[in-house]
Design a protein around this motif. Structure first.
Motif, PDB file in Angstrom:
ATOM      1  N   MET A 183       0.841  -1.201   0.000  1.00 23.30           N
ATOM      2  CA  MET A 183       0.000   0.000   0.000  1.00 23.30           C
ATOM      3  C   MET A 183       0.881   1.258   0.000  1.00 23.30           C
ATOM      4  O   MET A 183       1.859   1.328   0.755  1.00 23.30           O
ATOM      5  N   PRO A 184       0.525   2.244  -0.833  1.00 21.06           N
ATOM      6  CA  PRO A 184       1.313   3.486  -0.885  1.00 21.06           C
ATOM      7  C   PRO A 184       1.410   4.184   0.468  1.00 21.06           C
ATOM      8  O   PRO A 184       2.458   4.712   0.825  1.00 21.06           O
ATOM      9  N   ILE A 185       0.293   4.172   1.226  1.00 19.86           N
ATOM     10  CA  ILE A 185       0.295   4.852   2.526  1.00 19.86           C
ATOM     11  C   ILE A 185       1.278   4.178   3.474  1.00 19.86           C
ATOM     12  O   ILE A 185       2.026   4.834   4.204  1.00 19.86           O
ATOM     13  N   GLN A 186       1.284   2.844   3.455  1.00 17.76           N
ATOM     14  CA  GLN A 186       2.209   2.104   4.314  1.00 17.76           C
ATOM     15  C   GLN A 186       3.658   2.392   3.938  1.00 17.76           C
ATOM     16  O   GLN A 186       4.527   2.521   4.808  1.00 17.76           O
ATOM     17  N   GLN A 187       3.913   2.497   2.637  1.00 12.50           N
ATOM     18  CA  GLN A 187       5.270   2.787   2.176  1.00 12.50           C
ATOM     19  C   GLN A 187       5.732   4.164   2.644  1.00 12.50           C
ATOM     20  O   GLN A 187       6.900   4.359   2.987  1.00 12.50           O
ATOM     21  N   ILE A 188       4.793   5.102   2.660  1.00 11.35           N
ATOM     22  CA  ILE A 188       5.128   6.458   3.110  1.00 11.35           C
ATOM     23  C   ILE A 188       5.366   6.483   4.616  1.00 11.35           C
ATOM     24  O   ILE A 188       6.368   7.016   5.100  1.00 11.35           O
TER      25      ILE A 188
END
Length: 240
Positions: A1-6
């Motif tokens: 997930m992009p949010i998790q990566q951020i």
């Protein structure tokens, strides 16, 4: 997930680690405070029409200044501890300038506590002007001792470096090369701290009327030294 990566990105992790330190947060607040001071001066000088923006910047500067005073409560004891530990330093000159520096900062923070009490409205002192003057004088004294210590340290480093270079010409060894690299790193750090102290001197010196700098220049100087301090703290917390 992009949010998790951020959220889990290493930069975010290092930033949180930095922000978890009181010194780290103080450097960020200080940078914003002095930049707001500079920007308010600049907009006012340019006859900016929106006076509300200028007032907001001034309010931001004051609010951050008050918050930083609160964060520094009790910190004078830390400097007193450093001054006490400096009694064990073998180098007599380094010992006394270190004690002078730490006592200067301790006295500055002592008076700064009363300044916070007054500014926060807890108690209004009739002699607040004198209290602030005492604080600025002590801060300036601490900075001057720090500059003297920095110059002395640079002299020592240059002497040691010159000696190592002379020996290296006779017999090149990996150990001496390593020592030279270490001294080079220490010299760079000493010069950086010296520049920071010299620039910071302009703030209390201007407040005391010893020199006359425009408010914007003081703000810009404070912003620059705040960034320098923030970079040093970042390296201390997260490594080079």
């Amino acid at each position: 997930m992009p949010i998790q990566q951020i959220v889990l990105h290493p930069t975010v992790d290092r930033s949180l680690k930095y922000a978890s330190t009181t010194v780290g947060r103080d450097k960020v607040y200080r940078a914003v405070q002095y930049f707001a001071r500079f920007l308010a001066w600049y907009l006012k000088r340019q006859d900016y029409n929106n006076k509300e923006i200028i007032q907001r910047l001034s309010n931001l500067k004051s609010a951050l200044g008050l918050s930083r005073k609160l964060m520094r409560l009790g910190k004078s004891m830390e400097h007193l501890q450093h001054a006490t530990k400096a009694l064990n330093v073998e180098d007599e000159f380094a010992k006394y300038v270190t004690i002078g520096r730490q006592l200067g900062y301790a006295v500055y923070l002592f008076w700064d506590t009363f300044s916070w009490v007054h500014s926060a409205g807890v108690y209004k002192f009739q002699q607040i002007k004198r209290i602030n003057e005492n604080a600025y004088k002590a801060w300036l004294m601490g900075l001057l001792f720090s500059i003297i210590h920095g110059l002395y340290k640079l002299h020592q480093i240059n002497s040691q470096r010159g000696s190592l270079i002379s020996k290296a010409k006779i017999a090149e060894t990996s150990e001496r090369s390593k020592d030279t690299a270490t001294l080079k790193k220490e010299r760079k750090a000493a010069i950086r701290q010296l520049i920071q102290d010299v620039l910071d001197c302009s703030i209390p010196a201007t407040a005391l009327g010893y020199i006359h700098l425009e408010d914007g220049l003081v703000g810009l100087t404070g912003f620059i030294t705040s960034i320098m301090g923030a970079q040093s703290q970042w390296k201390k917390v997260n490594g080079p």
